[in-house]
Design an enzyme around this catalytic site. Structure first.
Site, PDB file in Angstrom:
ATOM      1  CG  HIS A 168      -2.291  -0.909   0.804  1.00 41.43           C
ATOM      2  ND1 HIS A 168      -3.280  -0.790   1.450  1.00 41.43           N
ATOM      3  CD2 HIS A 168      -2.221  -1.916  -0.028  1.00 41.43           C
ATOM      4  CE1 HIS A 168      -4.533  -1.750   1.119  1.00 41.43           C
ATOM      5  NE2 HIS A 168      -3.545  -2.554   0.209  1.00 41.43           N
ATOM      6  CB  SER A 226      -2.178  -2.450  -7.198  1.00 41.30           C
ATOM      7  OG  SER A 226      -2.754  -3.069  -5.910  1.00 41.30           O
ATOM      8  CE  LYS A 268     -11.435  -7.162 -12.728  1.00 43.53           C
ATOM      9  NZ  LYS A 268     -11.246  -6.388 -14.014  1.00 43.53           N
TER      10      LYS A 268
END
Lengths: 428, 185
Positions: A219, A223, A247
């Site tokens: 983090h 990503s 998702k």
């Protein structure tokens, strides 16, 4: 540790305000997996597998704690206590089959997670620490899975323990004392079973701790994404919630479908029938193989059948097997190409797929008896595996000419979805 | 409270008394930590009851030439094999330079009892039980033992000849307490 445009956490309800002042856990969640955590907008389904691995770990911990309520770690009764779980304990068969197949599912999603990292270059700067912690988790998983497999005290449990602790006897001079120290005896016995049970219960929580570090380290840069281009501004990102919670939720549903199909319809497909025979220290099963997720490494171990230089075959095999995993720790520095995604690396992409084929070949060889042609195939496969990381990758990353790259994630996304994509970069 | 000048006593050589106290305290705690770790590590070694299972007596009178039996010592399998003349001759015919772990058959048996080959039935590679002790089992390319796990072949003196194992099958400490009784351990 987030982008400047991250939505700030602003509790409205007095209770949430009170909580935020005393113990800001809701703030942590909001900023880590909520609307306060911006994520690249273009993640594909390969980015599901981190969450799925976390889900698999939770399934293992929950089913494992329940199984421990019925299991007895004593060589006299361990095998029967597992049969007791299967036959007598209410829903015991389901919980044990879920734990057994949950381990396989955990490895399946982790291997796909590693595949994603390798294909899209997620191990490169600025995410080296994420990768290193991931390799640590992988090693801990292997240790945990091995010790769990010993607990039913069947033939494969016993002989797996004998062979795997035998690795340590290859160490010069101190090898045999180290092996006896690990076993608490001369062969796997009650002392071994007890300590393996203790550690099998402990290690998942250690894994959980390292996962927290893994996510923490992730983090900070955020990503990676299929283009490998870092986030430049707000339009490159969407908030984690609701976009990726949805998702990941969909992916979790698919994962659970596969998992329950395996558990209910083919629970022993990935296991070995020999493990339903109680352990017998005087008779080795005719065909001893580890669980499927260790097969490629087992093939590398078996590839060394001759003494070479001043090191004997046994030590070579053990060194090569451990080195094949330890090598992953050096990957971020073996691959010096600044381009992350294989989408823009035409040469690397070819060798990447050859490596995938090589690992599958090694896995196939690992299943076979120690005879020709499997031995020579294992040897070639092992040579290629090491050559990929130590020779091919450093050379490719220096000589390769990457394809033209878009300027930003948004440009890549818009080019892909534009009515005429002629001018955009080719989608992989 | 110590004054600034007291704290800095002897500072001219760059070392304060407080540095000495810090190092001494951490060292002392370190020694204590190591002392606590020792029993925690040592508890994993074989316990007294495991070590106590150290001798096994075997009556070998029923083993015919060419036959072998499997028994156990310290919970490990032991092969007791009554070699025939041909097998002894085969073992003697091998030049030591051909061996990975050079030993003669005389070094691996007792004087006057050359036909009794007593070894652990534990492959020196990764510890499987080799085949060849029981009737009809695969004896490998050299007529001794064959480990199916990773393909190690042992000859009629249980010496490693082919495959990944580094050394010969281990000859445990043993003696003939009478003509037909062997005490292992």
């Amino acid at each position: 540790m987030s982008f400047p445009w991250a939505k700030p956490y602003e509790p409205k309800h007095p209770l949430m305000k009170w909580m935020d002042e005393k113990l800001p856990i809701p703030r942590l969640v909001y900023n880590a997996t909520g609307p306060g955590y911006p994520v690249p907008r273009n993640l594909n389904y390969f980015w599901n597998f981190g969450v799925l691995a976390g889900a698999a770990l939770m399934i293992q911990i929950i089913t494992g704690i329940v199984l421990a309520m019925h299991y007895a770690a004593n060589v006299g009764v361990a095998f029967n206590s597992v049969e007791h779980i299967m036959r007598d304990v209410n829903a015991g068969w389901f919980i044990r089959y879920a734990h057994m197949n949950g381990a396989s599912m955990f490895f399946i999603v982790v291997y796909l997670h590693i595949f994603r990292g390798l294909y899209y270059g997620s191990y490169k700067a600025p995410r080296e620490m994420v990768w290193l912690l991931g390799v640590v988790i992988f090693l801990l998983m292997m240790a945990t899975a091995f010790m769990g497999y010993v607990l039913p005290w069947g033939q494969m449990s016993f002989w797996g323990a004998q062979v795997i602790t035998g690795f340590f006897s290859a160490i010069p001079l101190v090898g045999e004392p180290v092996r006896q120290w690990l076993l608490g005896g001369f062969v796997p016995d009650n002392a071994t079973l007890n300590r393996f049970f203790s550690l099998h219960y402990l290690l998942p929580f250690v894994i959980l701790g390292v996962i927290i570090l893994h996510i923490w380290a992730l983090h900070i840069p955020g990503s990676n994404n299929p283009t490998g281009i870092e986030v430049k501004d707000e339009q490159d990102t969407v908030p984690f919630h609701p976009y990726y919670t949805a998702k990941d939720g969909f992916g979790l549903g698919v994962f659970l479908l596969v998992f329950v199909a395996l558990t209910f319809f083919s629970p022993n497909m990935l296991g070995h029938a020999d493990n339903y025979i109680p352990a017998n220290s005087l008779s080795t099963p005719a065909h001893i193989v580890p669980e499927w997720y260790f097969l490629p490494f087992y093939a590398i171990l078996k590839a060394f059948t001759f003494n070479f230089l001043w090191i004997d075959a046994k030590l070579w095999g053990v060194i090569a097997m451990f080195a094949s995993i330890a090598l992953l720790f050096f990957l971020p520095w073996l691959d010096s190409s600044p381009v992350k995604s294989s989408t823009y690396r035409p040469l690397y992409r070819i060798f990447f797929w050859v490596l995938v084929a090589d690992v599958l070949l090694l896995g196939w060889c690992g299943m076979q008896p120690a005879e020709q042609p499997w031995v020579i195939l294992s040897q070639l496969g092992a040579i290629y595996y090491f050559a990929h990381f130590l020779v091919i990758l450093p050379i490719v990353s220096r000589i390769e000419r990457p394809l033209p790259m878009p300027n930003s994630i948004t440009e890549a996304v818009l080019a892909k979805h534009a009515p005429d994509a002629a001018s955009g970069p080719a989608a992989a | 409270m110590a004054s600034e000048s007291e704290l800095n006593a002897g500072i001219e050589d760059g070392v304060r008394r407080r540095d000495f106290i810090n190092i001494a305290a951490v060292s002392f705690a370190g020694v204590g930590a190591v002392a606590v770790v020792l029993p925690l590590v040592n508890q994993m070694n074989p316990s007294a009851d495991v070590l106590a299972l150290s001798t096994t007596e075997i009556d070998v009178s029923a083993i015919q030439p060419g036959q072998a039996i499997k028994t156990s010592w310290r919970k490990q399998p032991v092969f007791v094999r009554n070699l025939v003349e041909k097998e002894i001759a085969e073992a003697k015919a091998v030049p030591l330079s051909d061996l990975r772990d050079p030993q003669t058959i005389d070094e691996r048996t007792k004087p006057g009892k050359e036909n009794w080959l007593i070894t652990l039935g534990v492959c020196t590679h990764l510890g499987c039980v080799p085949l060849g002790a029981a009737e009809g089992e695969n004896k490998g390319d050299f007529g001794g033992y064959f480990c199916p796990c990773h393909g190690s072949h042992y000859d009629t003196a249980a010496r490693i000849r082919k495959g990944p194992a580094p050394t010969n099958l281990v000859v445990p400490p043993y003696e003939f307490t009478s003509d037909t009784v062997v005490t292992i351990g």
